[in-house]
Design a protein around this motif. Structure first.
Motif, short mmCIF file in Angstrom:
data_model
loop_
_atom_site.label_atom_id
_atom_site.label_comp_id
_atom_site.label_asym_id
_atom_site.label_seq_id
_atom_site.Cartn_x
_atom_site.Cartn_y
_atom_site.Cartn_z
N HIS A 190 0.82 -1.21 0.00
CA HIS A 190 0.00 0.00 0.00
C HIS A 190 0.86 1.26 0.00
CE1 HIS A 190 -4.00 -1.87 1.60
NE2 HIS A 190 -3.44 -2.61 0.66
N THR A 191 2.04 1.20 0.62
CA THR A 191 2.88 2.40 0.66
C THR A 191 3.33 2.82 -0.73
OG1 THR A 191 5.04 1.27 0.89
CG2 THR A 191 3.78 1.67 2.91
N ALA A 192 3.29 1.88 -1.68
CA ALA A 192 3.78 2.19 -3.02
C ALA A 192 3.01 3.32 -3.67
CB ALA A 192 3.72 0.94 -3.89
N ILE A 193 1.75 3.53 -3.25
CA ILE A 193 0.94 4.60 -3.83
C ILE A 193 1.64 5.95 -3.65
CG2 ILE A 193 -1.31 5.73 -3.79
CD1 ILE A 193 -1.32 2.80 -4.71
N SER A 194 2.29 6.13 -2.52
CA SER A 194 2.98 7.40 -2.25
C SER A 194 4.30 7.53 -2.99
CB SER A 194 3.22 7.55 -0.74
OG SER A 194 2.00 7.64 -0.05
N PHE A 195 4.71 6.45 -3.67
CA PHE A 195 5.96 6.48 -4.42
C PHE A 195 5.72 6.33 -5.92
CE2 PHE A 195 7.08 5.32 -0.14
CZ PHE A 195 8.26 6.04 0.09
N GLY A 196 4.46 6.55 -6.34
CA GLY A 196 4.15 6.52 -7.76
C GLY A 196 4.00 5.13 -8.34
N ALA A 197 3.79 4.13 -7.49
CA ALA A 197 3.60 2.76 -7.96
C ALA A 197 2.34 2.20 -7.29
CB ALA A 197 4.82 1.90 -7.66
N LEU B 136 4.85 1.51 16.19
CA LEU B 136 6.10 2.25 16.31
C LEU B 136 7.25 1.33 16.70
CD1 LEU B 136 7.51 4.96 16.14
CD2 LEU B 136 6.83 5.40 18.51
N GLU B 137 6.97 0.33 17.52
CA GLU B 137 8.00 -0.60 17.96
C GLU B 137 8.38 -1.59 16.87
OE1 GLU B 137 10.91 -2.21 20.23
OE2 GLU B 137 9.71 -0.41 20.69
N GLY B 138 7.39 -1.99 16.05
CA GLY B 138 7.63 -3.07 15.10
C GLY B 138 8.02 -2.65 13.71
N ASP B 139 7.79 -1.39 13.35
CA ASP B 139 8.12 -0.95 12.00
C ASP B 139 8.63 0.48 12.07
OD1 ASP B 139 8.18 -1.29 9.09
OD2 ASP B 139 6.67 0.28 9.11
N HIS B 140 9.76 0.73 11.42
CA HIS B 140 10.39 2.06 11.52
C HIS B 140 10.33 2.80 10.19
CE1 HIS B 140 14.16 0.69 9.42
NE2 HIS B 140 13.68 -0.47 9.81
N THR B 141 9.37 2.42 9.34
CA THR B 141 9.36 2.99 8.00
C THR B 141 8.06 3.72 7.73
OG1 THR B 141 8.56 0.91 7.06
CG2 THR B 141 10.93 1.19 7.21
N PHE B 142 7.64 3.74 6.48
CA PHE B 142 6.55 4.62 6.07
C PHE B 142 5.21 4.25 6.66
CE2 PHE B 142 3.41 6.47 3.18
CZ PHE B 142 3.91 7.76 3.05
N THR B 143 5.00 3.00 7.08
CA THR B 143 3.68 2.66 7.61
C THR B 143 3.39 3.41 8.90
OG1 THR B 143 4.53 0.67 8.72
CG2 THR B 143 3.60 0.39 6.52
N VAL B 144 4.42 3.76 9.66
CA VAL B 144 4.20 4.60 10.84
C VAL B 144 3.71 5.99 10.41
CG1 VAL B 144 5.30 5.70 12.83
CG2 VAL B 144 5.93 3.38 12.19
N MET B 145 4.28 6.49 9.32
CA MET B 145 3.93 7.82 8.85
C MET B 145 2.47 7.90 8.40
SD MET B 145 6.60 9.75 9.19
CE MET B 145 7.02 8.80 10.63
N GLY B 146 1.91 6.80 7.89
CA GLY B 146 0.54 6.84 7.41
C GLY B 146 -0.44 7.30 8.46
N ALA B 147 -0.43 6.63 9.62
CA ALA B 147 -1.34 7.01 10.70
C ALA B 147 -1.01 8.40 11.23
CB ALA B 147 -1.26 5.98 11.82
N GLN B 148 0.28 8.68 11.36
CA GLN B 148 0.68 9.97 11.89
C GLN B 148 0.20 11.11 10.99
OE1 GLN B 148 1.74 10.81 14.65
NE2 GLN B 148 2.65 12.83 14.42
N LEU B 149 0.33 10.95 9.69
CA LEU B 149 -0.10 12.00 8.77
C LEU B 149 -1.61 12.14 8.72
CD1 LEU B 149 2.47 11.40 5.91
CD2 LEU B 149 2.41 13.30 7.53
N ALA B 150 -2.32 11.03 8.95
CA ALA B 150 -3.78 11.13 9.04
C ALA B 150 -4.17 12.03 10.22
CB ALA B 150 -4.39 9.75 9.20
N LEU B 151 -3.45 11.91 11.34
CA LEU B 151 -3.72 12.78 12.48
C LEU B 151 -3.34 14.23 12.18
CD1 LEU B 151 -2.43 10.57 15.46
CD2 LEU B 151 -4.79 10.89 14.68
N VAL B 152 -2.22 14.41 11.50
CA VAL B 152 -1.79 15.76 11.14
C VAL B 152 -2.84 16.44 10.27
CG1 VAL B 152 -0.10 17.08 9.79
CG2 VAL B 152 0.68 15.30 11.38
N MET B 153 -3.29 15.73 9.24
CA MET B 153 -4.25 16.33 8.31
C MET B 153 -5.62 16.52 8.93
SD MET B 153 -2.41 16.93 5.71
CE MET B 153 -3.59 17.32 4.41
N ALA B 154 -5.90 15.76 10.01
CA ALA B 154 -7.15 15.96 10.74
C ALA B 154 -7.02 17.05 11.81
CB ALA B 154 -7.60 14.65 11.38
N ASP B 155 -5.84 17.70 11.87
CA ASP B 155 -5.57 18.77 12.84
C ASP B 155 -5.73 18.31 14.28
OD1 ASP B 155 -4.91 20.75 10.96
OD2 ASP B 155 -7.01 21.21 10.60
#
Length: 278
Positions: A96-103, A162-181
């Motif tokens: 699913h992360t590939a969507i953010s990388f143009g794939a 956060l403990e199990g993955d240190h890559t973009f999947t953490v950013m997905g949830a975090q950015l959803a919170l950011v965009m929801a203010d």
């Protein structure tokens, strides 16, 4: 590296390759690819082969051909035995992360029932990763902020993601919170930054600083946004060893910050360094 040079008994080599690939992935993207690829094809344990594939697929998202990462994740998921369903979901989340990388195929993802409903079974890392990426795709699709934030909180709430993955999947949830203010997004950034530092992960630092810069830009804190964008670029250069970069996001945020600060020449320079869109 030393253990592999000795060399080890043949039966120990796949495990050492996996350990080396996972360690290299934190600090040197190019050096991690071959040990992970070999571990993926030679390790006798299907769970370890899946773990190697997950890490390799994530790295390939930052390559000139992110669709290779999609193929790695799909093939590895299809090869897993039924009892490793959570690992299968982890690989699906990476896809699913590939969507953010143009794939990848966003329409295919949207057609899945669990994506439409947000009901993702289980309570393991794979569940949390899929919840995170679903929350991010919902955000991109313009779903109500409350729904996106609810799913993002479910992904992050128990700390497993956060403990199990240190890559973009953490950013997905975090950015959803950011965009929801959501104000608690800033507290989460502190935890993400601390985790990257504790792991010694340049990989984590690229995303953590880059997307924190985006967050601070949205909040109007231009000085801190610029600082974190530059830290992201420094981490990316060290981790990838590439110029121009594969990931253009940090350059984009820094160009926007400089534009807001009236530094048009600086903004143009960032865009020049990023190179033309792929």
């Amino acid at each position: 590296r030393r253990a592999l040079e000795e060399p080890p008994p043949a039966e120990d080599r796949p495990g050492l390759l996996l350990q080396l690939g996972l360690a290299e992935a934190l600090v040197n993207a190019s050096a991690a690819v071959e040990p992970l690829r070999e571990a993926m094809s030679t390790h006798p344990d299907p769970a370890c082969r899946g773990r190697a594939a997950r890490e390799l697929a994530q790295l390939m998202m930052f390559s000139p051909a992110p669709e290779v990462g999609v193929e790695v994740a799909r093939e590895a998921a299809a090869a897993l035995p039924p009892e490793l369903d959570d690992l299968r979901m982890q690989l699906e989340a990476v896809e699913h992360t590939a969507i953010s990388f143009g794939a990848g195929n966003a329409d295919e993802i949207r057609s899945q029932e669990r994506h439409r409903t947000g009901v993702i079974p289980g309570d393991g890392l794979g569940t949390r990763m899929l919840q995170s990426m679903t929350a991010w795709q919902w955000t991109r699709d313009g779903r109500p902020a409350e729904e996106c934030a609810r799913l993002a909180h479910a992904a992050l709430g128990d700390g497993q993601l956060l403990e199990g993955d240190h890559t973009f999947t953490v950013m997905g949830a975090q950015l959803a919170l950011v965009m929801a203010d959501r104000e608690d997004a800033m507290r989460s950034w502190d935890e993400i930054q601390e985790s990257a530092h504790r792991r010694g992960s340049l990989f984590s630092a690229v995303g953590a600083n880059g997307w924190l810069s985006f967050t601070l830009l949205r909040r109007g804190d231009l000085a801190e946004a610029e600082r974190h964008a530059r830290e992201s670029l420094a981490s990316q250069a060290a981790w990838m060893g590439l110029e121009p970069p594969i990931s253009l996001y940090p350059y984009s945020w820094l160009a926007l910050v400089l534009l807001e600060r009236g530094d048009l020449d600086g903004a143009e320079e960032m865009l020049r360094r990023a190179g033309p869109p792929q």
